[in-house]
Design a protein around this motif. Structure first.
Motif, PDB file in Angstrom:
ATOM      1  N   LYS A   1      34.508 -49.232   5.501  1.00 25.68           N
ATOM      2  CA  LYS A   1      34.204 -47.987   4.793  1.00 25.68           C
ATOM      3  C   LYS A   1      33.143 -48.244   3.737  1.00 25.68           C
ATOM      4  CE  LYS A   1      36.237 -44.183   2.176  1.00 25.68           C
ATOM      5  NZ  LYS A   1      37.476 -43.629   1.558  1.00 25.68           N
ATOM      6  N   TYR A   2      32.090 -47.421   3.770  1.00 24.23           N
ATOM      7  CA  TYR A   2      31.039 -47.528   2.756  1.00 24.23           C
ATOM      8  C   TYR A   2      31.509 -46.882   1.458  1.00 24.23           C
ATOM      9  CZ  TYR A   2      27.031 -46.134   0.003  1.00 24.23           C
ATOM     10  OH  TYR A   2      26.169 -45.915  -1.035  1.00 24.23           O
TER      11      TYR A   2
ATOM     12  N   ARG B   1      38.559 -49.719  10.664  1.00 21.11           N
ATOM     13  CA  ARG B   1      37.153 -49.486  10.386  1.00 21.11           C
ATOM     14  C   ARG B   1      36.815 -49.927   8.970  1.00 21.11           C
ATOM     15  NH1 ARG B   1      35.535 -45.803  14.362  1.00 21.11           N
ATOM     16  NH2 ARG B   1      37.265 -44.710  15.384  1.00 21.11           N
TER      17      ARG B   1
ATOM     18  N   GLY C   1      37.952 -50.176   4.000  1.00 25.42           N
ATOM     19  CA  GLY C   1      38.197 -49.335   5.160  1.00 25.42           C
ATOM     20  C   GLY C   1      39.609 -49.476   5.685  1.00 25.42           C
TER      21      GLY C   1
ATOM     22  N   THR D   1      28.474 -52.865   7.846  1.00 23.53           N
ATOM     23  CA  THR D   1      29.565 -52.011   7.378  1.00 23.53           C
ATOM     24  C   THR D   1      29.513 -50.645   8.043  1.00 23.53           C
ATOM     25  OG1 THR D   1      29.630 -53.131   5.228  1.00 23.53           O
ATOM     26  CG2 THR D   1      30.606 -50.930   5.348  1.00 23.53           C
ATOM     27  N   PHE D   2      28.303 -50.058   8.110  1.00 19.31           N
ATOM     28  CA  PHE D   2      28.163 -48.756   8.762  1.00 19.31           C
ATOM     29  C   PHE D   2      28.495 -48.857  10.251  1.00 19.31           C
ATOM     30  CE2 PHE D   2      25.349 -47.519   5.131  1.00 19.31           C
ATOM     31  CZ  PHE D   2      26.087 -46.418   4.742  1.00 19.31           C
ATOM     32  N   TYR D   3      28.144 -49.974  10.868  1.00 17.72           N
ATOM     33  CA  TYR D   3      28.465 -50.146  12.293  1.00 17.72           C
ATOM     34  C   TYR D   3      29.981 -50.159  12.496  1.00 17.72           C
ATOM     35  CZ  TYR D   3      29.003 -52.318  16.859  1.00 17.72           C
ATOM     36  OH  TYR D   3      29.383 -52.595  18.155  1.00 17.72           O
TER      37      TYR D   3
ATOM     38  N   GLN E   1      32.132 -48.922  10.490  1.00 18.70           N
ATOM     39  CA  GLN E   1      32.692 -47.652  10.062  1.00 18.70           C
ATOM     40  C   GLN E   1      32.694 -46.641  11.201  1.00 18.70           C
ATOM     41  OE1 GLN E   1      31.602 -46.136   6.142  1.00 18.70           O
ATOM     42  NE2 GLN E   1      31.202 -44.129   6.991  1.00 18.70           N
ATOM     43  N   TYR E   2      31.663 -46.656  12.024  1.00 18.72           N
ATOM     44  CA  TYR E   2      31.568 -45.673  13.104  1.00 18.72           C
ATOM     45  C   TYR E   2      32.139 -46.173  14.421  1.00 18.72           C
ATOM     46  CZ  TYR E   2      28.604 -42.948  10.014  1.00 18.72           C
ATOM     47  OH  TYR E   2      28.143 -42.209   8.948  1.00 18.72           O
ATOM     48  N   ASN E   3      32.229 -47.483  14.613  1.00 19.61           N
ATOM     49  CA  ASN E   3      32.752 -48.013  15.875  1.00 19.61           C
ATOM     50  C   ASN E   3      34.157 -48.603  15.726  1.00 19.61           C
ATOM     51  OD1 ASN E   3      30.337 -47.919  17.931  1.00 19.61           O
ATOM     52  ND2 ASN E   3      29.459 -48.577  15.985  1.00 19.61           N
ATOM     53  N   GLY E   4      34.362 -49.379  14.674  1.00 22.39           N
ATOM     54  CA  GLY E   4      35.690 -49.927  14.432  1.00 22.39           C
ATOM     55  C   GLY E   4      36.054 -51.060  15.377  1.00 22.39           C
TER      56      GLY E   4
ATOM     57  N   ASP F   1      42.265 -46.481   5.495  1.00 21.04           N
ATOM     58  CA  ASP F   1      42.897 -45.924   6.695  1.00 21.04           C
ATOM     59  C   ASP F   1      44.412 -46.032   6.623  1.00 21.04           C
ATOM     60  OD1 ASP F   1      40.481 -45.254   7.756  1.00 21.04           O
ATOM     61  OD2 ASP F   1      40.327 -46.975   9.093  1.00 21.04           O
TER      62      ASP F   1
END
Length: 423
Positions: A381-382, A379, A39, A353-355, A357-360, A43
Motif C-alpha cells: 500500500k502506498y 498487497r 498493505g 510498491t505500486f505493482y 498494490q495492484y497485483n498482490g 488489509d
C-alpha cells in the motif's frame, strides 16, 4: 562549490558508483518492505472491520466475556431502540445490526432424505435494508460466484466451496439445524439464491449469509442481535476516534448489570492491537537495520576510497587547504551521493510498491485451513511517508560512513607527502 563537487561525482564514477548502488538497494528494500507491511496490516484491519469487529462494536458485558463461543442467550435485546440511541449520540458513525451463529446445514435429496451435512458459520446482516450499506461494505456483489443477493425472507447465500462440498446448486433448499436463543432446537429451510467466495479461508469453508429478520425469527431473538457494529464515515479506522467514542459510551453504561451494553474498539478484538502496533515497530526496525548495515558497508567503501585518494588529500593539504575544509567537503559530497541514491531507490521502491498494490501476492495455499480472518491475496500500500522514508537510511548511512572513514584525513601528515612523491 556544490556544482564543482557534483561534476566531480559525475565524472569520477569510481568514487560514487558503488556507494550509489549500495544506497539504491537499501532504500529500495526499505520503501518496498514498509509499503508491503502497511498493505498487509491495512488489509488485515479492513477485513476484520468489515466482517467481524467493525471500527467499534457494541455487545452485552456478559457476551464480551464469552465472545468466542457466540452465546446467543447473552445477545442484545431491544436492539432497535439501542441502535436509534447510538445514531443520535454518535452521528459520525454508521450503525448496523449483526448476528453471528453456528449450526448444521442439512441438504435433502429428491426424496427428502439427507444427502449431505456440514457445520456452518452463519452471519445475519441487514440485506433487505439498502440504506445499511452492508452489501457494499462486505463486497457481496463482487464476491458472488453465481446467483443473486436474497431479496425475500427464507433466502440465503452460502459459500461456493461449502456448496461444492455438499453438492448444492442455485435454487436448492437447505435446512439450518441449530439452537435458539432460549436453548430449544431450531429448524429453518432456506432457498439458496447465490454462491459466494470472499477469498478468506475462515469464511469460504462454511459461511451462510441471511437477512437479520430471518435470524431473529429462526433464533427466537425478536428485536435482538448479538452485536451492533459502528463504522466511521470515511470507512478508515482511526484509533483515536474509536477510543474516544468507546470511552464516552462506556462511561454512561451501568457496569453492575451483566446484560448492559459495552463498546469495544477494533484494537480490543481478535488480538489486533499487537498486529497494528507491530507495523510501526517493524517499520522503524527496518529503517534502523538498513542505516546500521549500510553505514558499515559505506564505511568500508569510504576507507577503500580514502586509500585511493590518500595522495589527493596530501596534495590538497600541501596546496593550503585545511583538514577541516577537506573533511566538510567530503561530507557534502556524501550528502549529494546519498541524495542521488535515495532518489533512485525511492523511485524503484515506489514502482515495486505500486505493482504489488495492484497485483498482490496470492497466499491462499498458505492460509488454507486457517481460522484467522485475513485476505488470501496480500498487497502493498502506498502512503505519503514512503516519499521520504527512504532518505532516512540513504542519507544517514552515507554521511555516517563518510564521517567515520574521513577521520583518516586528520592523520595525514603533509611532510610525508614529499617522500611519497619521490618514490
Amino acid at each position: 562549490m556544490f556544482k564543482f563537487i557534483l561534476k566531480g561525482i559525475l565524472r569520477d564514477r569510481s568514487r560514487s558508483l558503488l556507494p550509489i548502488i549500495i544506497i539504491t538497494i537499501g532504500v529500495t528494500l526499505t520503501v518496498l518492505l514498509s509499503g508491503y507491511l502497511r498493505g498487509v496490516m491495512g488489509d488485515l484491519t479492513d477485513q476484520n472491520a468489515r466482517f467481524q469487529t467493525g471500527h467499534v462494536k457494541v455487545v452485552t458485558k456478559a457476551y464480551r466475556e464469552n465472545m468466542d463461543q457466540l452465546p446467543l442467550d447473552l445477545a442484545i435485546l431491544g436492539v432497535d431502540s439501542l441502535q436509534a440511541a447510538l445514531e443520535q449520540a454518535y452521528p459520525s458513525l454508521q450503525w448496523v445490526e449483526r448476528t453471528n451463529f453456528g449450526g448444521l446445514i442439512d441438504v435433502p435429496d429428491e426424496n427428502g432424505e439427507t444427502k449431505g451435512q456440514g457445520p456452518a458459520a452463519g452471519m445475519a446482516v441487514q440485506l433487505f435494508d439498502q440504506s445499511s450499506g452492508e452489501i457494499e461494505r462486505m463486497n457481496i456483489l463482487a464476491s458472488l460466484v453465481s446467483g443473486t443477493v436474497p431479496t425475500n425472507p427464507g433466502e440465503a447465500i452460502i459459500a461456493a466451496e461449502f456448496a461444492e462440498k455438499l453438492d448444492v446448486k442455485i435454487g436448492d433448499e437447505v435446512t439450518y439445524v441449530g439452537s435458539t436463543m432460549n436453548g430449544s432446537m431450531s429448524f429453518k429451510g432456506f432457498v439458496v439464491t447465490g454462491l459466494i467466495r470472499f477469498g478468506t479461508a475462515s469464511l469460504d469453508k462454511g459461511a451462510i449469509i441471511i437477512d437479520i429478520s430471518d435470524a431473529q425469527n429462526m433464533l427466537d431473538m425478536y428485536d435482538g442481535s448479538t452485536e451492533i457494529l459502528g463504522y466511521l464515515d470515511d470507512a478508515v479506522y482511526v484509533d483515536e476516534k474509536a477510543t474516544d467514542t468507546a470511552d464516552d459510551f462506556n462511561q454512561k453504561t451501568n457496569q453492575e448489570d451483566e446484560y448492559a451494553p459495552v463498546m469495544l474498539t477494533l484494537k480490543e478484538q481478535n488480538n489486533l492491537a499487537s498486529y497494528l502496533d507491530m507495523v510501526d515497530v517493524y517499520s522503524g526496525l527496518f529503517v534502523g537495520i538498513f542505516v546500521f548495515a549500510m553505514s558499515l558497508v559505506l564505511w568500508n567503501t569510504g576507507l577503500l576510497g580514502g586509500l585511493r585518494r590518500y595522495q589527493e588529500f596530501g596534495i590538497r593539504l600541501a596546496l593550503g587547504e585545511s583538514k577541516g575544509q577537506i573533511y566538510s567537503r567530503m561530507v557534502l559530497e556524501a550528502i549529494i551521493i546519498g541524495a542521488i541514491g535515495s532518489l533512485i531507490g525511492t523511485a524503484i521502491g515506489l514502482a515495486l510498491t505500486f505493482y504489488l498494490q495492484y497485483n498482490g501476492i496470492d497466499i491462499s495455499g498458505m492460509v488454507d485451513g486457517g481460522t484467522m480472518m485475513m485476505p488470501s491475496i496480500i498487497r502493498a500500500k502506498y502512503t505519503p511517508n514512503l516519499l521520504y522514508l527512504g532518505f532516512i537510511p540513504g542519507l544517514f548511512a552515507m554521511v555516517i560512513g563518510t564521517m567515520l572513514s574521513g577521520i583518516g584525513i586528520y592523520k595525514r601528515q603533509t611532510a610525508v607527502l614529499f617522500k611519497e612523491l619521490e618514490v
